[in-house]
Design a protein around this motif. Structure first.
Motif, mmCIF file in Angstrom:
data_model
loop_
_atom_site.group_PDB
_atom_site.id
_atom_site.type_symbol
_atom_site.label_atom_id
_atom_site.label_comp_id
_atom_site.label_asym_id
_atom_site.label_seq_id
_atom_site.Cartn_x
_atom_site.Cartn_y
_atom_site.Cartn_z
ATOM 1 N N THR A 52 -5.306 -11.080 30.841
ATOM 2 C CA THR A 52 -3.898 -10.847 31.152
ATOM 3 C C THR A 52 -3.466 -11.886 32.193
ATOM 4 O O THR A 52 -4.304 -12.604 32.761
ATOM 5 C CB THR A 52 -3.710 -9.450 31.753
ATOM 6 N N ASP A 53 -2.157 -11.917 32.462
ATOM 7 C CA ASP A 53 -1.687 -12.812 33.529
ATOM 8 C C ASP A 53 -2.351 -12.443 34.858
ATOM 9 O O ASP A 53 -2.676 -13.320 35.652
ATOM 10 C CB ASP A 53 -0.165 -12.736 33.657
ATOM 11 N N ASP A 54 -2.543 -11.146 35.091
ATOM 12 C CA ASP A 54 -3.202 -10.738 36.341
ATOM 13 C C ASP A 54 -4.635 -11.254 36.384
ATOM 14 O O ASP A 54 -5.131 -11.657 37.443
ATOM 15 C CB ASP A 54 -3.202 -9.206 36.472
ATOM 16 N N ASP A 55 -5.329 -11.212 35.241
ATOM 17 C CA ASP A 55 -6.697 -11.750 35.204
ATOM 18 C C ASP A 55 -6.681 -13.244 35.537
ATOM 19 O O ASP A 55 -7.510 -13.729 36.317
ATOM 20 C CB ASP A 55 -7.314 -11.564 33.813
ATOM 21 N N LYS B 261 -4.588 -19.276 27.802
ATOM 22 C CA LYS B 261 -4.156 -18.382 26.711
ATOM 23 C C LYS B 261 -4.429 -19.023 25.354
ATOM 24 O O LYS B 261 -4.806 -18.338 24.400
ATOM 25 C CB LYS B 261 -2.673 -18.053 26.879
ATOM 26 N N LYS C 131 -13.783 -12.025 30.128
ATOM 27 C CA LYS C 131 -12.510 -11.432 29.671
ATOM 28 C C LYS C 131 -11.940 -12.334 28.579
ATOM 29 O O LYS C 131 -11.134 -13.229 28.859
ATOM 30 C CB LYS C 131 -11.531 -11.312 30.841
ATOM 31 N N ASN D 54 -9.725 -11.900 26.408
ATOM 32 C CA ASN D 54 -8.262 -11.844 26.255
ATOM 33 C C ASN D 54 -7.625 -11.551 27.608
ATOM 34 O O ASN D 54 -7.119 -10.459 27.842
ATOM 35 C CB ASN D 54 -7.878 -10.763 25.236
ATOM 36 N N ARG E 154 -2.300 -22.023 32.831
ATOM 37 C CA ARG E 154 -2.137 -20.671 32.269
ATOM 38 C C ARG E 154 -1.975 -20.752 30.747
ATOM 39 O O ARG E 154 -2.575 -19.985 29.996
ATOM 40 C CB ARG E 154 -0.918 -19.998 32.908
#
Ligand code: FES
Ligand code: FES
Length: 155
Positions: A121-124, A145, A117, A119, A141
């Motif tokens: 997401t916060d959920d990922d 990013k 992944k 890119n 985190r």
């Protein structure tokens, strides 16, 4: 005892070990590869996180027999020669580590996530459940990013 051959950080290695010996013991005690840390030994803390054929795995609960013929990468093999992996570089730039004990596992988990992944997401990112007793989660985190905007190589 039987011999098991696998590729460790790009080079073939053969070890003589009982089939049910956890890979973490093989790495640390037989091969002297100490980047993967021992925290719980039961697949919960994730301090030992490394890669098996590019995916995150926990060698404390993976018998050596299951790794025969496979590709194992530890934090020692993540960089490309002198060039740090983008996750390692982001970790430095975001000054993530505190005591450091969990950090090799955190970096390996992040690198495996970004390989699938690019890119996240916060959920990922929340799917990474490596424990950090120093509470560096906010910087982890941020660093993931940060690394995501670099060109993360697939492994
Ligand atoms: S040492 Fe805790 S998950 Fe491997
Ligand atoms: S940096 Fe200390 S346990 Fe994570």
């Amino acid at each position: 005892m039987p011999n098991y051959t696998f590729v460790l950080n790009g080079s073939p290695v053969t070890v003589d070990a009982p089939p049910d010996m956890p890979m973490l013991w093989v790495l640390r005690d037989i091969l002297g590869v100490t980047g993967p840390k021992y925290g719980c030994g039961v697949g919960v803390c994730r301090a030992c996180t490394s890669h098996l054929n590019g995916a995150a795995f926990n060698p404390c609960v993976t018998p050596v027999a299951d790794c025969a013929g496979q590709r194992v990468t530890t934090i020692e093999g993540l960089a490309n020669g002198e060039t740090l992996h983008p996750v390692q570089q982001a970790w430095l730039e975001e000054d993530v580590a505190a005591c450091g004990f969990c950090q090799a596992g955190q970096i390996m988990a992040a690198a495996a996530l970004l390989a699938t992944k690019p890119n996240p997401t916060d959920d990922d990112i929340d799917t990474i459940d490596n424990v950090c007793r120093c509470g560096t989660y906010h910087r982890i985190r941020k660093a993931i990013k940060h690394a995501a905007v670099q060109d993360t190589p697939a492994r």
